[in-house]
Design an enzyme around this catalytic site. Structure first.
Site, PDB file in Angstrom:
ATOM      1  N   ARG A 177       0.577  -1.558   0.541  1.00 24.17           N
ATOM      2  CA  ARG A 177      -0.061  -0.169  -0.332  1.00 24.17           C
ATOM      3  C   ARG A 177       1.028   1.313   0.049  1.00 24.17           C
ATOM      4  NH1 ARG A 177      -2.625  -3.931  -0.940  1.00 24.17           N
ATOM      5  NH2 ARG A 177      -4.643  -4.087   0.018  1.00 24.17           N
ATOM      6  N   SER A 250     -11.218  -0.478   3.477  1.00 26.77           N
ATOM      7  CA  SER A 250     -10.007  -0.250   4.273  1.00 26.77           C
ATOM      8  C   SER A 250      -9.580   1.408   4.881  1.00 26.77           C
ATOM      9  CB  SER A 250      -8.779  -1.056   4.290  1.00 26.77           C
ATOM     10  OG  SER A 250      -9.437  -2.492   4.133  1.00 26.77           O
ATOM     11  N   GLU A 346      -5.029   4.405   5.884  1.00 24.05           N
ATOM     12  CA  GLU A 346      -4.502   3.385   4.373  1.00 24.05           C
ATOM     13  C   GLU A 346      -5.041   5.119   3.482  1.00 24.05           C
ATOM     14  OE1 GLU A 346      -6.239  -0.466   2.175  1.00 24.05           O
ATOM     15  OE2 GLU A 346      -6.342   0.980   0.753  1.00 24.05           O
TER      16      GLU A 346
HETATM   17  C1  LIG Z   1     -15.409   0.027  -1.377  1.00 22.11           C
HETATM   18  C2  LIG Z   1     -14.072   0.543  -1.278  1.00 22.11           C
HETATM   19  C3  LIG Z   1     -13.217  -1.191  -1.214  1.00 22.11           C
HETATM   20  C4  LIG Z   1     -11.477  -1.040  -1.750  1.00 22.11           C
HETATM   21  N1  LIG Z   1     -11.033  -1.636  -2.185  1.00 22.11           N
HETATM   22  C5  LIG Z   1      -9.516  -1.804  -1.818  1.00 22.11           C
HETATM   23  C6  LIG Z   1      -8.897  -2.751  -2.537  1.00 22.11           C
HETATM   24  O1  LIG Z   1      -9.123  -3.960  -2.251  1.00 22.11           O
HETATM   25  N2  LIG Z   1      -7.726  -2.323  -2.330  1.00 22.11           N
HETATM   26  C7  LIG Z   1      -7.307  -0.958  -2.211  1.00 22.11           C
HETATM   27  O2  LIG Z   1      -5.851  -1.018  -2.568  1.00 22.11           O
HETATM   28  N3  LIG Z   1      -7.871  -0.265  -2.611  1.00 22.11           N
HETATM   29  C8  LIG Z   1      -8.910  -0.427  -2.037  1.00 22.11           C
HETATM   30  N4  LIG Z   1     -10.051   0.886  -2.708  1.00 22.11           N
HETATM   31  C9  LIG Z   1      -9.225   2.212  -2.246  1.00 22.11           C
HETATM   32  C10 LIG Z   1      -9.311   3.448  -3.226  1.00 22.11           C
HETATM   33  O3  LIG Z   1     -10.488   2.386  -3.813  1.00 22.11           O
HETATM   34  C11 LIG Z   1      -8.101   2.603  -3.896  1.00 22.11           C
HETATM   35  O4  LIG Z   1      -6.837   3.274  -3.230  1.00 22.11           O
HETATM   36  C12 LIG Z   1      -8.025   3.481  -5.429  1.00 22.11           C
HETATM   37  O5  LIG Z   1      -6.461   3.592  -5.768  1.00 22.11           O
HETATM   38  C13 LIG Z   1      -8.268   5.192  -5.129  1.00 22.11           C
HETATM   39  O6  LIG Z   1      -8.369   5.579  -6.603  1.00 22.11           O
HETATM   40  P1  LIG Z   1      -9.058   6.595  -6.979  1.00 22.11           P
HETATM   41  O7  LIG Z   1      -9.348   7.448  -8.314  1.00 22.11           O
HETATM   42  O8  LIG Z   1     -10.351   6.912  -5.822  1.00 22.11           O
HETATM   43  O9  LIG Z   1      -7.945   8.185  -6.073  1.00 22.11           O
HETATM   44  P2  LIG Z   1      -8.426   9.358  -5.076  1.00 22.11           P
HETATM   45  O10 LIG Z   1      -9.543   8.607  -3.496  1.00 22.11           O
HETATM   46  O11 LIG Z   1      -9.357   9.996  -5.372  1.00 22.11           O
HETATM   47  O12 LIG Z   1      -6.764   9.616  -4.304  1.00 22.11           O
HETATM   48  C14 LIG Z   1      -6.270   8.665  -3.582  1.00 22.11           C
HETATM   49  C15 LIG Z   1      -4.291   9.279  -3.841  1.00 22.11           C
HETATM   50  O13 LIG Z   1      -4.102   8.751  -4.777  1.00 22.11           O
HETATM   51  C16 LIG Z   1      -3.689  10.258  -5.210  1.00 22.11           C
HETATM   52  N5  LIG Z   1      -3.894  10.567  -6.866  1.00 22.11           N
HETATM   53  C17 LIG Z   1      -5.065   9.763  -7.268  1.00 22.11           C
HETATM   54  N6  LIG Z   1      -5.237  10.584  -8.552  1.00 22.11           N
HETATM   55  C18 LIG Z   1      -3.651   9.941  -8.939  1.00 22.11           C
HETATM   56  C19 LIG Z   1      -3.202  10.751 -10.128  1.00 22.11           C
HETATM   57  N7  LIG Z   1      -3.462  10.885 -11.118  1.00 22.11           N
HETATM   58  N8  LIG Z   1      -1.566  10.942 -10.119  1.00 22.11           N
HETATM   59  C20 LIG Z   1      -1.175  11.436  -8.738  1.00 22.11           C
HETATM   60  N9  LIG Z   1      -1.639  11.231  -7.830  1.00 22.11           N
HETATM   61  C21 LIG Z   1      -3.493  11.323  -7.761  1.00 22.11           C
HETATM   62  C22 LIG Z   1      -4.270  11.217  -4.135  1.00 22.11           C
HETATM   63  O14 LIG Z   1      -3.682  12.511  -4.054  1.00 22.11           O
HETATM   64  C23 LIG Z   1      -4.388  10.586  -3.069  1.00 22.11           C
HETATM   65  O15 LIG Z   1      -3.302  10.338  -2.411  1.00 22.11           O
HETATM   66  C24 LIG Z   1     -11.370   1.174  -2.074  1.00 22.11           C
HETATM   67  C25 LIG Z   1     -11.933   1.681  -1.543  1.00 22.11           C
HETATM   68  C26 LIG Z   1     -13.547   2.159  -1.363  1.00 22.11           C
HETATM   69  C27 LIG Z   1     -14.186   2.647  -1.326  1.00 22.11           C
END
Ligand SMILES: Cc1cc2nc3c(=O)[nH]c(=O)nc-3n(C[C@H](O)[C@H](O)[C@H](O)COP(=O)(O)OP(=O)(O)OC[C@H]3O[C@@H](n4cnc5c(N)ncnc54)[C@H](O)[C@@H]3O)c2cc1C
Length: 350
Positions: A177, A250, A346
């Site tokens: 992570r 998580s 996380e």
């Molecule tokens: C129901 C649920 C289940 C989930 N299950 C998992 C799982 O099984 N495994 C897991 O690893 N995660 C899980 N997650 C967490 C999440 O889905 C992931 O971390 C996902 O990759 C976040 O994507 P996002 O586009 O929503 O990013 P955001 O939440 O918008 O951003 C997350 C981070 O990434 C940065 N970021 C986003 N886009 C960029 C970019 N283009 N360039 C640079 N930085 C960037 C942001 O600044 C922030 O620090 C889960 C979340 C939910 C709600």
């Protein structure tokens, strides 16, 4: 802050929204606003955006789908989202292909695209919310697989230098992570992800109920598509759906401790799940620690720990980010007092 959007300007390749509401842009669905939200829909516009007055010296916070972020307050600066789309096969070989995914693609759609094209590898990572651009940030992982196994390169815009750069797998310094992007959050804006995907590889089905779920599908020999179906069913049953109840998956990482500490904890708590993280480091189940403290299902107003899954914090309706963060603090302190282990969040907490 004023509760209205105070201005929208569309320029070639990007749109600027002033005083932008964020409640619809985070899966906790907590209210917050950003002074300015810049939506970049053509990566080539990034150098122009970066040269923009106040942004030159203060990099914006990048927002993807908002599924791994908790806003405890308004953001007094610029936020930037990348909504570029496109998937292209760069190299096609008989056994594997190199594929480029633009950062604004939806991650789950990208997984389904890869499966429909006959590639394997991403099946265990199905149904993770968010964008492709965010996938390398915390090296997304689920059901025994992490994205780092497939990353060939990450293309990013480096704010400080104003240049587009390519980072190979080693440059990304992936860990559990974690990555260089998470450790140095204001440095890079990820614009594209290149994955090397095999056409065939051993399926990872000996993890957390996948084999049993495959058996209930009763569909014969497992394939990547069937594994994705099994994982999707497991996830839908086990995790609260953010469309129904606000959450970010998580909320805590599984803590990694030295082998001695893990042995002592295991002796006192024989049911505690422990996994090898390396030769001398062990990963503990954060969900078990939280549950053992009696915190699963606790609620303070509309903020709480999910009754379905102890690792997930939830917004039952009108919680603020600060209230969710207060519950998180309670979990961290209670677990630390009882077990001497400090949980780390996380998601990015603002
Ligand atoms: C129901 C649920 C289940 C989930 N299950 C998992 C799982 O099984 N495994 C897991 O690893 N995660 C899980 N997650 C967490 C999440 O889905 C992931 O971390 C996902 O990759 C976040 O994507 P996002 O586009 O929503 O990013 P955001 O939440 O918008 O951003 C997350 C981070 O990434 C940065 N970021 C986003 N886009 C960029 C970019 N283009 N360039 C640079 N930085 C960037 C942001 O600044 C922030 O620090 C889960 C979340 C939910 C709600």
């Amino acid at each position: 802050m004023n509760s209205r959007v105070t201005g929208i300007a569309s320029e070639p390749g990007y749109t600027v929204i002033e005083n932008a509401p964020l409640a619809g842009r985070n899966t906790f669905r907590v209210p917050a606003r950003a002074d300015m939200l810049i939506d970049v829909h053509a990566s080539e516009a990034l150098p122009t955006v970066a040269a923009y007055g106040s942004l030159k010296h203060s990099p914006p916070l990048v927002l993807g789908g908002g599924s791994n972020i908790l806003f405890t307050r308004d953001w007094p600066g610029a936020m930037l989202s990348v909504s570029t789309t496109g998937i292209r096969i760069i190299e096609n070989h008989s056994d594997e292909a190199l594929i480029r995914f633009e950062a604004g693609e939806n991650w789950n759609d990208a997984v389904h695209w890869s499966l429909a094209q006959g590639f394997s590898g991403l099946e265990n990572l199905v149904l993770i919310p968010g964008t492709v651009g965010a996938a390398p940030i915390q090296n997304i992982g689920a059901y025994g697989v992490e994205i780092r196994e497939f990353v060939h390169a990450v293309e990013a815009f480096e704010w400080r230098t104003g240049e587009f750069v390519r980072l190979n797998n080693t440059d990304c310094r992936f860990d559990y992570r974690d990555s260089i992007f998470k450790r140095d959050p204001s440095r890079y804006i990820v614009t594209a992800l290149e994955l090397r995907l095999p056409r065939r590889r051993a399926l990872h089905i000996d993890y957390a109920g996948i084999r049993d779920e495959l058996a209930t599908l009763n569909a014969g020999e497992p394939t990547p598509v069937l594994v994705a179906e099994a994982v999707a069913r497991l996830r839908t049953r086990k995790l609260p759906n953010p469309a129904l109840i606000g959450n970010a998956g998580s909320f805590f990482k599984n803590p990694v401790v030295d082998a001695q500490t893990a042995d002592a904890l295991r002796l006192a708590n024989p049911a505690l799940p422990v996994w090898n993280a390396s030769d001398d480091r062990r990963k503990l189940s954060a969900a078990w620690l939280i549950d053992a403290c009696g915190l699963k299902g606790v609620r303070e107003g509309d903020a709480g720990v999910s009754a379905q899954h102890a690792l997930v914090l939830v917004n039952h309706g009108n919680a603020t980010g600060a209230q969710i963060w207060a519950i998180a603090q309670r979990v961290i302190e209670t677990v630390e007092t009882r077990f001497g282990v400090r949980l780390e969040p996380e998601p990015l907490v603002i």
